[in-house]
Design a protein around this motif. Sequence first.
Motif, short mmCIF file in Angstrom:
data_model
loop_
_atom_site.label_atom_id
_atom_site.label_comp_id
_atom_site.label_asym_id
_atom_site.label_seq_id
_atom_site.Cartn_x
_atom_site.Cartn_y
_atom_site.Cartn_z
N MET A 219 0.83 -1.21 0.00
CA MET A 219 0.00 0.00 0.00
C MET A 219 0.87 1.26 0.00
O MET A 219 0.56 2.23 -0.69
CB MET A 219 -0.95 -0.01 1.20
N ILE A 220 1.96 1.23 0.75
CA ILE A 220 2.88 2.38 0.77
C ILE A 220 3.50 2.57 -0.61
O ILE A 220 3.57 3.68 -1.13
CB ILE A 220 3.96 2.20 1.85
N LYS A 221 3.95 1.48 -1.21
CA LYS A 221 4.59 1.56 -2.53
C LYS A 221 3.63 2.06 -3.60
O LYS A 221 4.05 2.73 -4.54
CB LYS A 221 5.16 0.19 -2.92
N MET A 222 2.34 1.75 -3.46
CA MET A 222 1.35 2.23 -4.43
C MET A 222 1.24 3.74 -4.38
O MET A 222 0.95 4.37 -5.40
CB MET A 222 -0.01 1.60 -4.15
N GLY A 223 1.47 4.32 -3.22
CA GLY A 223 1.44 5.77 -3.08
C GLY A 223 0.05 6.39 -3.14
O GLY A 223 -0.08 7.60 -3.26
N LYS A 224 -0.98 5.59 -3.05
CA LYS A 224 -2.35 6.08 -3.15
C LYS A 224 -3.02 6.26 -1.79
O LYS A 224 -4.13 6.76 -1.73
CB LYS A 224 -3.19 5.12 -3.99
N PHE A 225 -2.36 5.82 -0.73
CA PHE A 225 -2.98 5.80 0.58
C PHE A 225 -2.12 6.57 1.58
O PHE A 225 -0.90 6.49 1.55
CB PHE A 225 -3.13 4.37 1.09
N SER A 226 -2.78 7.30 2.46
CA SER A 226 -2.05 7.94 3.56
C SER A 226 -1.72 6.86 4.60
O SER A 226 -2.34 5.79 4.62
CB SER A 226 -2.89 9.03 4.20
N LEU A 227 -0.76 7.17 5.45
CA LEU A 227 -0.43 6.21 6.50
C LEU A 227 -1.61 5.99 7.44
O LEU A 227 -1.80 4.88 7.95
CB LEU A 227 0.80 6.69 7.29
N GLU A 228 -2.41 7.02 7.64
CA GLU A 228 -3.59 6.88 8.49
C GLU A 228 -4.59 5.91 7.86
O GLU A 228 -5.21 5.10 8.56
CB GLU A 228 -4.24 8.24 8.74
N ASP A 229 -4.76 5.99 6.53
CA ASP A 229 -5.65 5.06 5.83
C ASP A 229 -5.12 3.63 5.92
O ASP A 229 -5.88 2.68 6.12
CB ASP A 229 -5.81 5.45 4.36
N ILE A 230 -3.82 3.48 5.77
CA ILE A 230 -3.21 2.15 5.85
C ILE A 230 -3.40 1.59 7.26
O ILE A 230 -3.72 0.42 7.43
CB ILE A 230 -1.72 2.20 5.46
N ALA A 231 -3.24 2.45 8.26
CA ALA A 231 -3.42 2.00 9.65
C ALA A 231 -4.86 1.53 9.88
O ALA A 231 -5.09 0.59 10.65
CB ALA A 231 -3.07 3.13 10.62
N LEU A 232 -5.81 2.15 9.21
CA LEU A 232 -7.20 1.70 9.33
C LEU A 232 -7.42 0.36 8.64
O LEU A 232 -8.18 -0.48 9.12
CB LEU A 232 -8.15 2.74 8.73
N CYS A 233 -6.75 0.16 7.52
CA CYS A 233 -6.91 -1.09 6.76
C CYS A 233 -6.09 -2.24 7.34
O CYS A 233 -6.46 -3.40 7.17
CB CYS A 233 -6.49 -0.87 5.31
N VAL A 234 -4.99 -1.91 7.97
CA VAL A 234 -4.10 -2.92 8.55
C VAL A 234 -3.90 -2.56 10.03
O VAL A 234 -2.84 -2.09 10.42
CB VAL A 234 -2.75 -2.98 7.80
N PRO A 235 -4.92 -2.76 10.85
CA PRO A 235 -4.88 -2.28 12.24
C PRO A 235 -3.84 -2.97 13.13
O PRO A 235 -3.50 -2.45 14.19
CB PRO A 235 -6.29 -2.54 12.75
N SER A 236 -3.31 -4.10 12.69
CA SER A 236 -2.32 -4.78 13.52
C SER A 236 -0.93 -4.13 13.43
O SER A 236 -0.03 -4.48 14.20
CB SER A 236 -2.22 -6.26 13.14
N ILE A 237 -0.76 -3.19 12.51
CA ILE A 237 0.51 -2.47 12.38
C ILE A 237 0.31 -1.06 12.94
O ILE A 237 -0.45 -0.27 12.38
CB ILE A 237 0.96 -2.38 10.90
#
Length: 68
Positions: free
Chosen positions: A34-52
């Motif tokens: 998701m980070i490499k795609m560059g389309k998502f903020s870290l906050e969005d990624i944290a919502l999608c991958v809550p274990s990180i």
Amino acid sequence: MMTLFDDEQVLEAYAKDIDDNATHREARETAERMIKMGKFSLEDIALCVPSIPLDELKRLKVDIMQLA
């Protein structure tokens, strides 16, 4: 009998640890993609991958950007 019970507990704990590590590794790989795609903020990624945790995502992003 007590030794057998203790051995079973150790094996169960070991199996759980292996599962937990595999789950964390898969979550981390998803976050990396998701980070490499560059389309998502870290906050969005944290919502999608809550274990990180967000702090770990920030470190992961720095590592990825250094490799690019």
